[in-house]
Each structure stands twice: as structure tokens, then as C-alpha cells.
Write a protein that holds these residues in place. Sequence first.
Motif, short mmCIF file in Angstrom:
data_model
loop_
_atom_site.label_atom_id
_atom_site.label_comp_id
_atom_site.label_asym_id
_atom_site.label_seq_id
_atom_site.Cartn_x
_atom_site.Cartn_y
_atom_site.Cartn_z
N ASN A 160 50.89 11.78 22.48
CA ASN A 160 49.54 11.40 22.06
C ASN A 160 48.50 12.02 22.98
OD1 ASN A 160 47.23 10.19 21.12
ND2 ASN A 160 47.82 8.10 21.67
N LEU A 161 47.86 13.09 22.53
CA LEU A 161 46.93 13.83 23.39
C LEU A 161 45.71 13.01 23.76
CD1 LEU A 161 46.94 17.40 21.79
CD2 LEU A 161 48.23 16.58 23.77
N SER A 162 45.31 12.07 22.94
CA SER A 162 44.09 11.31 23.22
C SER A 162 44.22 10.41 24.43
CB SER A 162 43.68 10.48 21.99
OG SER A 162 44.68 9.54 21.67
N ALA A 163 45.42 10.26 24.94
CA ALA A 163 45.64 9.37 26.09
C ALA A 163 45.63 10.13 27.41
CB ALA A 163 46.98 8.65 25.92
N MET A 164 45.23 11.40 27.40
CA MET A 164 45.32 12.20 28.64
C MET A 164 44.38 13.39 28.60
SD MET A 164 49.01 13.94 27.77
CE MET A 164 49.57 12.53 26.81
N GLY A 165 44.28 14.09 29.73
CA GLY A 165 43.55 15.34 29.81
C GLY A 165 44.53 16.49 29.94
N TYR A 166 44.01 17.72 29.95
CA TYR A 166 44.89 18.88 30.10
C TYR A 166 45.71 18.79 31.39
CZ TYR A 166 42.64 21.48 26.27
OH TYR A 166 42.19 21.90 25.05
N GLY A 167 45.08 18.28 32.44
CA GLY A 167 45.77 18.19 33.72
C GLY A 167 46.87 17.16 33.77
N ASP A 168 46.93 16.28 32.74
CA ASP A 168 47.95 15.23 32.70
C ASP A 168 49.15 15.60 31.85
OD1 ASP A 168 46.23 13.50 34.18
OD2 ASP A 168 45.14 13.05 32.32
N LEU A 169 49.08 16.72 31.15
CA LEU A 169 50.14 17.06 30.21
C LEU A 169 51.50 17.19 30.89
CD1 LEU A 169 48.34 19.66 27.90
CD2 LEU A 169 48.93 17.30 27.35
N ALA A 170 51.55 17.89 32.01
CA ALA A 170 52.83 18.17 32.68
C ALA A 170 53.55 16.89 33.08
CB ALA A 170 52.61 19.06 33.89
N SER A 171 52.80 15.87 33.47
CA SER A 171 53.43 14.61 33.90
C SER A 171 53.70 13.68 32.73
CB SER A 171 52.54 13.91 34.94
OG SER A 171 51.27 13.60 34.39
N ASN A 172 53.37 14.12 31.52
CA ASN A 172 53.59 13.30 30.33
C ASN A 172 54.54 13.96 29.34
OD1 ASN A 172 51.83 10.64 30.02
ND2 ASN A 172 50.64 12.11 31.22
N GLY A 173 55.44 14.80 29.84
CA GLY A 173 56.49 15.34 29.00
C GLY A 173 56.18 16.66 28.33
N TRP A 174 55.05 17.30 28.72
CA TRP A 174 54.68 18.59 28.13
C TRP A 174 55.08 19.72 29.07
CZ3 TRP A 174 52.17 19.31 23.37
CH2 TRP A 174 51.84 18.13 22.70
N SER A 175 55.75 20.71 28.51
CA SER A 175 56.20 21.86 29.29
C SER A 175 55.29 23.06 29.05
CB SER A 175 57.64 22.24 28.92
OG SER A 175 58.53 21.19 29.20
N THR A 176 54.85 23.69 30.13
CA THR A 176 54.05 24.90 30.00
C THR A 176 54.94 26.05 29.56
OG1 THR A 176 52.47 24.19 31.68
CG2 THR A 176 52.62 26.56 31.25
N ILE A 177 54.57 26.70 28.46
CA ILE A 177 55.36 27.80 27.91
C ILE A 177 54.92 29.13 28.50
CG2 ILE A 177 56.07 28.99 25.81
CD1 ILE A 177 57.12 26.10 26.14
N GLY A 178 53.62 29.32 28.67
CA GLY A 178 53.13 30.56 29.25
C GLY A 178 51.71 30.85 28.82
N SER A 179 51.11 31.86 29.47
CA SER A 179 49.79 32.34 29.10
C SER A 179 49.90 33.81 28.75
CB SER A 179 48.80 32.13 30.25
OG SER A 179 48.54 30.75 30.44
N TYR A 180 49.10 34.24 27.79
CA TYR A 180 49.20 35.59 27.23
C TYR A 180 47.80 36.19 27.18
CZ TYR A 180 53.62 33.43 26.00
OH TYR A 180 54.81 32.76 26.06
N TYR A 181 47.70 37.45 27.58
CA TYR A 181 46.39 38.02 27.85
C TYR A 181 45.99 39.09 26.85
CZ TYR A 181 46.71 35.26 32.04
OH TYR A 181 46.83 34.19 32.90
N ASN A 182 44.86 38.81 26.18
CA ASN A 182 44.18 39.73 25.27
C ASN A 182 45.11 40.40 24.26
OD1 ASN A 182 41.69 40.71 24.44
ND2 ASN A 182 41.87 42.59 25.64
N PRO A 183 45.80 39.64 23.45
CA PRO A 183 46.70 40.24 22.45
C PRO A 183 45.97 40.83 21.25
CG PRO A 183 46.70 37.88 22.19
CD PRO A 183 45.86 38.16 23.42
N GLY A 184 44.69 40.46 21.06
CA GLY A 184 43.98 40.95 19.89
C GLY A 184 44.53 40.35 18.62
#
Length: 264
Positions: free
Chosen positions: A152-176
Motif C-alpha cells: 500500500n503506497l499511501s502508507a509510506m514515502g519513497y524513502g520507506d519502500l525498501a523497509s516495507n518489502g520493496w526491492s530496488t530493481i535499478g535505474s536506467y539513463y536516457n533510453p529515449g
Amino acid sequence: MKNSKKVTAILIPGILALLLSGGATADWSWNFTGSYTGNSSGMTFNGSAGAPNVTATAWSNSISASNTSSNYGSGDLVQRSIYKYSGGLGVTSPDDVNQGSPEHATDNQYRIDSILLYFGGTAVSLDQVKFGWVSGDSDFSMSAYTGGGSSNLSAMGYGDLASNGWSTIGSYYNPGTGTTAVNPTEVSSSYWLISALNPNLGGTSNTNYYGNDFFKLASVGGTGPSNEVPEPSTLLLLGGVLLITVMRGQVVASRRESGHALQA
């Protein structure tokens, strides 16, 4: 007899591979430029043959700040309005209201916009992302809910995702507007978050990369469990039939060779 042994040596490993093989995967895709059901609170799209439907909703953080501010990307996540354009899906946050292009894209100018994709409980391993429209840069970040917290995203901020079961997949730069390969570790989830470049989701610490990413999400692709994989009992039955056939052939061949030996 030698030929019979050769056939057995070839078929037996194949039978074992059939019996021991895991579930197959299906290649799926979802197009966000076509028809949908729903409204700006959430849009549901059909997938390719055999794929589950996906519901897209829009989100951004509550605090508006410049990319050089210490508050950039902070505040609780709030659901926003999502719209479909010819180039794909865009997010309208409070900073975007009554603004022209490119403000109706998914962007990170003052707030960081993101699109949540929910596949209705089916675990999908996304491996492709495509934008149909970009302005400026098109850097983006991805996260997936992998359990152990809250989806439930409404219960947290972006900075709380990692501690709430969300895994960072990656960042991708300027794919167009090309197709971008993502998720090299093949994470599977029914919840996927595609965000404009986000420092809380693995984005670079260089503030110059933020504030100028604008894109519209046109499609995603991935794999999931196939609905056409035979049940274990079916596999065992097929394997047993094949094995019996091979053994019968070997017995017949052995008798024929014995008969030839007696005649000689």
C-alpha cells in the motif's frame, strides 16, 4: 542389440528431463496506448494472449521541491491522476495542473512521479520498458514489491519502500523511445513501480540528473508462469509410456538377436 542400446541411451535422458523439468514461462506484453477500462483514478489494460490484465495508477510524493533541495523526493506518497495519451501514460500532480507540455508526462521536475502496475496477483518478471514520448531526458527507476512489508503506497514515502518489502530493481539513463531491457536478476512480482529517476530507488546522487526527465509509458513486457504446463501426473504418465515403449523395443531386439544366434 547395439542399436537398441543407442536408442535407449538417447531417450532415457530425455524422459528424465521431461519428468524433472520445472514450469515453463510465457512471454507477455502490455500496451498502454490502446483501449482500457477505468478512469484517471486507475486504468486497466488487457495483455497479450494468456497474460493477466494490469491496472495502472499514478503516484507522486507530497512535497514539491527543486532537485537541489534537501526535501526533493520527500513526503508521503499520494495517488494522482493518470491519463492516456498517444505516446502512453502520464501523471498529473498538483504542479502540473493547468500547465502545458511537457508537464502531463511522468516527470521529476518538482515532485517525482511514478506509475504503479498491478497484475492482479500474478507474479510477473518484467524485462522490457518502452516510452512512446519523451522530452528532455528520460531517466527512470524501478522497484518491485517482493514481500515482507506493505504494498500500500499511501502508507509510506519513497524513502520507506525498501523497509516495507520493496526491492530496488535499478535505474536506467536516457533510453529515449527505444525498448529498454530491465530487471537482469529476473525478479518476479505482481506490483511494479516505474518512476522518473528517483534518488530513493537507486538513482545517482548527482543532483544534475534530476528535474528534467519527462516520459510517457507506452508498454512493458515480461514473463510469467505458463498456463499450458502439463500437470505432474500427466508428465509422469507420458514418461511412463515412453519408458515402456523403449523397454519393449529393447526386449524385441534382444529376442531377434538371440534367434539369429541359434540359427547360426
